[in-house]
Design an enzyme around this catalytic site. Structure first.
Site, PDB file in Angstrom:
ATOM      1  N   GLU A  62      72.720  32.902  54.849  1.00  0.00           N
ATOM      2  CA  GLU A  62      71.055  33.800  54.075  1.00  0.00           C
ATOM      3  C   GLU A  62      69.983  33.946  54.834  1.00  0.00           C
ATOM      4  O   GLU A  62      69.524  32.541  54.550  1.00  0.00           O
ATOM      5  CB  GLU A  62      71.337  33.998  53.060  1.00  0.00           C
ATOM      6  CG  GLU A  62      70.432  35.565  52.495  1.00  0.00           C
ATOM      7  CD  GLU A  62      69.916  35.440  52.359  1.00  0.00           C
ATOM      8  OE1 GLU A  62      68.473  35.530  52.993  1.00  0.00           O
ATOM      9  OE2 GLU A  62      68.843  34.630  51.217  1.00  0.00           O
ATOM     10  N   CYS A  73      63.372  37.145  51.257  1.00  0.00           N
ATOM     11  CA  CYS A  73      63.539  37.873  52.747  1.00  0.00           C
ATOM     12  C   CYS A  73      63.598  39.042  53.127  1.00  0.00           C
ATOM     13  O   CYS A  73      63.917  39.659  53.804  1.00  0.00           O
ATOM     14  CB  CYS A  73      65.153  36.930  53.106  1.00  0.00           C
ATOM     15  SG  CYS A  73      65.948  36.352  51.590  1.00  0.00           S
TER      16      CYS A  73
END
Length: 460
Positions: free
Chosen positions: A233, A267
């Site tokens: 990720e 993020c």
């Protein structure tokens, strides 16, 4: 050995220091993790669930102390640190309640189709999984891996970000304190240069990483070389699209939160605000006003809305991106400079308009409270700008037009589309991205299955 330091980003003052783990200590942790696998199996679903709930109770009972550590180490406003701890406890209980159901497997309804009297699938743990985790959610990022991994019967070893060693030590001890077998989950205090050797160790079955694109490339390359499962990720440059039919006040209020939560260092923060020309001027004015009004200060003060960036180098990276845009003709609507405080790594909430394709901000992720603003003439134009990115993690789409919403769901290139809201990770929903945002999924049923062997059983 290198000293791993915990530095208060509000002041630059050292909070604590730890000596890096020796090779002998790392070996003992890997051996203990491997030895814990059969013990986890013997506990069964109910046994592991009971211990996971005990871990949730423990972390909840220590919320004041732990939230203070998170805020001190990485600068998150204290209310957000408390919310992170509560979310972690919820995630543990979620997997305690649902893991057995998620990994129940299935019987083939028509085994005669495969010339069998019975056929089924089973989900079995892979073994010891290495987690390489970031500093921005120092507890939740770990828990969203550790809770499903342990409930599935895997053991875990954690290599945490080197600027949050106090958080790393806490979470490394938590599950043992809750009653899990010795070695079932532990922390390795090592530098990034030593991660490759751990991945290559034959006792490590798989690896998961949340972090930068560069770190993902390195970990993914090593895992691929030794043919081990990886979940990555990575970064995101999430679009936040606003169409004329959207409720403008709600969109602006959410946009501020979506850009600045965690001091803009997530993020899944919205980073590119793509606004239809019919509402662009009003949105830009309100957005800049509300960003400028945010209270910057000591993150331990409950009144603070924006704390410091977590590292000095992180602030320098943001400054470079903003100055590149400024020099190439972008318009700074608000912010665009360091905060007034002389101590700590503060940066003002910033809104930048008139972004062009030759500016680094157009393609690169700004990991701080910096919002890029784009004016578009149509839904087609909005989707084109949204998808013109190397990343594909989350996204937000604001509209009350059903046809527009349906098209956005289909055509936005991302791991998630949030309609009239902001991208958030929920234990109940799979989380992850496409393109250079990585691969694989965390959370929900999909996340717990990532580190399982999906075994086919065929009976003659």
């Amino acid at each position: 050995m290198t000293t791993i330091r915990s530095i208060d980003p509000s002041t630059g003052v050292q909070l604590a220091a730890f000596e890096e783990d020796s090779e002998e200590f790392v070996e003992s942790r890997l051996a203990a993790a491997a030895a814990a696998i059969p013990q986890l199996a013997e506990l069964g679903w109910d046994g592991r669930a009971g211990l996971m709930r005990a871990a949730a109770d423990l972390i909840e009972s220590e919320i004041d102390e732990l939230a203070a550590v998170i805020t001190a180490e990485m600068g998150k406003p204290i209310a957000q640190s408390r919310a992170e701890v509560s979310k972690s406890a919820y995630g543990m209980r979620f997997y305690a309640d649902n893991a057995e159901k998620f990994l129940a497997g299935r019987e083939l309804d028509n085994p005669e189709a495969v010339s069998a009297s019975a056929a089924r699938t089973r989900f079995e743990p892979l073994g010891v999984v290495l987690a390489v985790m970031p500093w921005n959610y120092p507890i939740w990022q770990v828990v969203r891996f550790a809770a499903p991994a342990l409930m599935a019967g895997n053991a875990g070893v954690l290599k945490h970000a080197s600027n949050v060693p106090q958080s790393a030590v806490y979470i490394g001890e938590l599950f043992t304190r809750a009653g899990f077998p010795h070695g079932a989950f532990s922390t390795l205090l090592i530098g990034s240069r030593r991660v490759e050797a751990v991945i290559r160790d034959p006792r490590i079955a798989a690896v998961t990483l949340t972090g930068s694109e560069g770190a993902g490339r390195a970990v993914g390359a090593t895992a691929g070389d030794v043919l081990k499962k990886a979940v990555l990720e990575l970064g995101g440059s999430d679009p936040f699209i606003v169409m004329p039919s959207a409720e403008l006040d709600a969109a602006v209020a959410t946009a501020v939160t979506a850009r600045t939560s965690n001091n803009g260092q997530a993020c899944i923060n919205a980073k590119r605000f793509i606004v239809h020309e019919d509402v662009y001027d009003d949105f830009a004015r309100l957005f800049a006003e509300r960003m400028a009004a945010l209270v910057i200060g000591n993150p331990a003060d409950p009144a603070t809305q924006i704390g410091p960036l977590a590292t000095e180098s992180g602030r320098e990276d943001v400054e470079v991106l903003v100055e590149d845009a400024r020099e190439k003709g972008a318009t700074i609507l608000t912010g665009g400079r360091r905060g007034d405080r002389e101590d700590g790594w503060f940066y003002e909430p910033t809104v930048i308009a008139d972004i062009t394709t030759d500016m680094r901000l157009y393609e690169e992720e700004a990991f701080g409270p910096v919002a890029s603003l784009y004016k578009v003439s149509s839904l087609e134009h909005a989707l084109t700008v949204a998808n013109d990115s190397p990343f594909g993690l989350g996204s937000a789409f604001w509209s009350n037009d059903a046809e527009e919403i349906a098209r956005a769901e289909r055509e936005i290139e991302a791991g998630a589309v949030f309609v009239n809201g902001m991208t958030i990770s929920y234990a109940e929903l799979p989380f992850g991205g496409i393109k250079r945002s990585g691969f694989g999924r965390e959370l929900s049923m999909e996340g717990i299955r990532e580190f399982c062997n999906i075994k086919t059983v065929w009976v003659a």
